[in-house]
Design a protein around this motif. Structure first.
Motif, PDB file in Angstrom:
ATOM      1  N   UNK A   1     -78.822  -9.629 -13.021  1.00  0.00           N
ATOM      2  CA  UNK A   1     -79.149  -8.877 -14.244  1.00  0.00           C
ATOM      3  C   UNK A   1     -78.345  -7.586 -14.230  1.00  0.00           C
ATOM      4  N   UNK A   2     -77.212  -7.610 -14.902  1.00  0.00           N
ATOM      5  CA  UNK A   2     -76.286  -6.477 -14.878  1.00  0.00           C
ATOM      6  C   UNK A   2     -75.848  -6.124 -16.288  1.00  0.00           C
ATOM      7  N   UNK A   3     -75.521  -4.851 -16.524  1.00  0.00           N
ATOM      8  CA  UNK A   3     -74.955  -4.488 -17.831  1.00  0.00           C
ATOM      9  C   UNK A   3     -73.545  -5.060 -17.912  1.00  0.00           C
ATOM     10  N   UNK A   4     -73.300  -6.015 -18.809  1.00  0.00           N
ATOM     11  CA  UNK A   4     -72.039  -6.769 -18.809  1.00  0.00           C
ATOM     12  C   UNK A   4     -70.763  -5.934 -18.800  1.00  0.00           C
ATOM     13  N   UNK A   5     -70.607  -5.034 -19.766  1.00  0.00           N
ATOM     14  CA  UNK A   5     -69.360  -4.271 -19.855  1.00  0.00           C
ATOM     15  C   UNK A   5     -69.121  -3.435 -18.600  1.00  0.00           C
ATOM     16  N   UNK A   6     -70.138  -2.738 -18.154  1.00  0.00           N
ATOM     17  CA  UNK A   6     -69.995  -1.871 -16.983  1.00  0.00           C
ATOM     18  C   UNK A   6     -69.682  -2.684 -15.732  1.00  0.00           C
ATOM     19  N   UNK A   7     -70.354  -3.811 -15.555  1.00  0.00           N
ATOM     20  CA  UNK A   7     -70.125  -4.624 -14.368  1.00  0.00           C
ATOM     21  C   UNK A   7     -68.722  -5.216 -14.366  1.00  0.00           C
ATOM     22  N   UNK A   8     -68.275  -5.727 -15.503  1.00  0.00           N
ATOM     23  CA  UNK A   8     -66.929  -6.306 -15.581  1.00  0.00           C
ATOM     24  C   UNK A   8     -65.861  -5.268 -15.259  1.00  0.00           C
TER      25      UNK A   8
ATOM     26  N   UNK B   1     -56.182  -7.551  -5.462  1.00  0.00           N
ATOM     27  CA  UNK B   1     -56.492  -8.935  -5.818  1.00  0.00           C
ATOM     28  C   UNK B   1     -56.016  -9.250  -7.226  1.00  0.00           C
ATOM     29  N   UNK B   2     -55.784 -10.529  -7.459  1.00  0.00           N
ATOM     30  CA  UNK B   2     -55.402 -11.010  -8.784  1.00  0.00           C
ATOM     31  C   UNK B   2     -56.408 -12.059  -9.224  1.00  0.00           C
ATOM     32  N   UNK B   3     -56.432 -12.330 -10.529  1.00  0.00           N
ATOM     33  CA  UNK B   3     -57.331 -13.336 -11.072  1.00  0.00           C
ATOM     34  C   UNK B   3     -58.052 -12.807 -12.288  1.00  0.00           C
ATOM     35  N   UNK B   4     -59.310 -13.237 -12.460  1.00  0.00           N
ATOM     36  CA  UNK B   4     -60.074 -12.783 -13.622  1.00  0.00           C
ATOM     37  C   UNK B   4     -61.567 -12.921 -13.369  1.00  0.00           C
ATOM     38  N   UNK B   5     -62.347 -12.272 -14.223  1.00  0.00           N
ATOM     39  CA  UNK B   5     -63.799 -12.419 -14.274  1.00  0.00           C
ATOM     40  C   UNK B   5     -64.171 -12.624 -15.734  1.00  0.00           C
ATOM     41  N   UNK B   6     -65.151 -13.505 -15.978  1.00  0.00           N
ATOM     42  CA  UNK B   6     -65.582 -13.792 -17.334  1.00  0.00           C
ATOM     43  C   UNK B   6     -67.074 -14.065 -17.334  1.00  0.00           C
TER      44      UNK B   6
ATOM     45  N   UNK C   1     -55.509  -8.562 -12.198  1.00  0.00           N
ATOM     46  CA  UNK C   1     -56.902  -8.970 -12.317  1.00  0.00           C
ATOM     47  C   UNK C   1     -57.406  -8.449 -13.644  1.00  0.00           C
ATOM     48  N   UNK C   2     -58.050  -9.300 -14.419  1.00  0.00           N
ATOM     49  CA  UNK C   2     -58.461  -8.884 -15.746  1.00  0.00           C
ATOM     50  C   UNK C   2     -59.841  -9.433 -16.105  1.00  0.00           C
ATOM     51  N   UNK C   3     -60.415  -8.841 -17.144  1.00  0.00           N
ATOM     52  CA  UNK C   3     -61.669  -9.309 -17.719  1.00  0.00           C
ATOM     53  C   UNK C   3     -61.296 -10.229 -18.867  1.00  0.00           C
ATOM     54  N   UNK C   4     -61.769 -11.462 -18.811  1.00  0.00           N
ATOM     55  CA  UNK C   4     -61.528 -12.406 -19.910  1.00  0.00           C
ATOM     56  C   UNK C   4     -62.791 -12.518 -20.736  1.00  0.00           C
ATOM     57  N   UNK C   5     -62.635 -12.460 -22.032  1.00  0.00           N
ATOM     58  CA  UNK C   5     -63.773 -12.602 -22.953  1.00  0.00           C
ATOM     59  C   UNK C   5     -63.887 -14.059 -23.391  1.00  0.00           C
TER      60      UNK C   5
END
Length: 94
Positions: A11-18, A30-35, A89-93
């Motif tokens: 249970x995390x605040x999405x924008x802040x956690x990403x 690191x490289x990659x992504x989180x979504x 490393x990026x945030x993917x929507x």
């Protein structure tokens, strides 16, 4: 170099956690992504040295002890790779 899939539940605040996860991954090289794939679930890919991937997991879990919000961090499909497939490393929507 290693590559793996990962999943974080909590249970995390999405924008802040990403942004937090992306900033830490970039700082560690690191490289990659989180979504975000569900209200309380994030998935992604990490690429880098194996020890750095493990350090990232430990860092996220250590932060979770303070906010008591992350229930699980699972690394799957860890494998050796010849070359990176991500430039950063990026945030993917969704």
């Amino acid at each position: 170099m290693m590559s793996c899939d990962f999943e974080i539940q909590g249970k995390l605040p999405p924008e802040a956690f990403e942004l937090f996860a992306a900033a830490q991954a970039l700082a560690m090289g690191l490289r990659g992504y989180i979504s975000q794939v569900a209200e309380d679930t994030w998935k992604g890919v990490l690429q880098g040295e194996g020890k750095v991937i493990e350090a990232f997991k430990k860092f996220i879990m250590a932060a979770a002890e303070y906010v008591e919000a992350i229930r699980e961090f699972v690394i799957k499909n860890l494998k050796d790779i010849e070359a990176y497939t991500y430039k950063t490393f990026e945030v993917q929507k969704k």
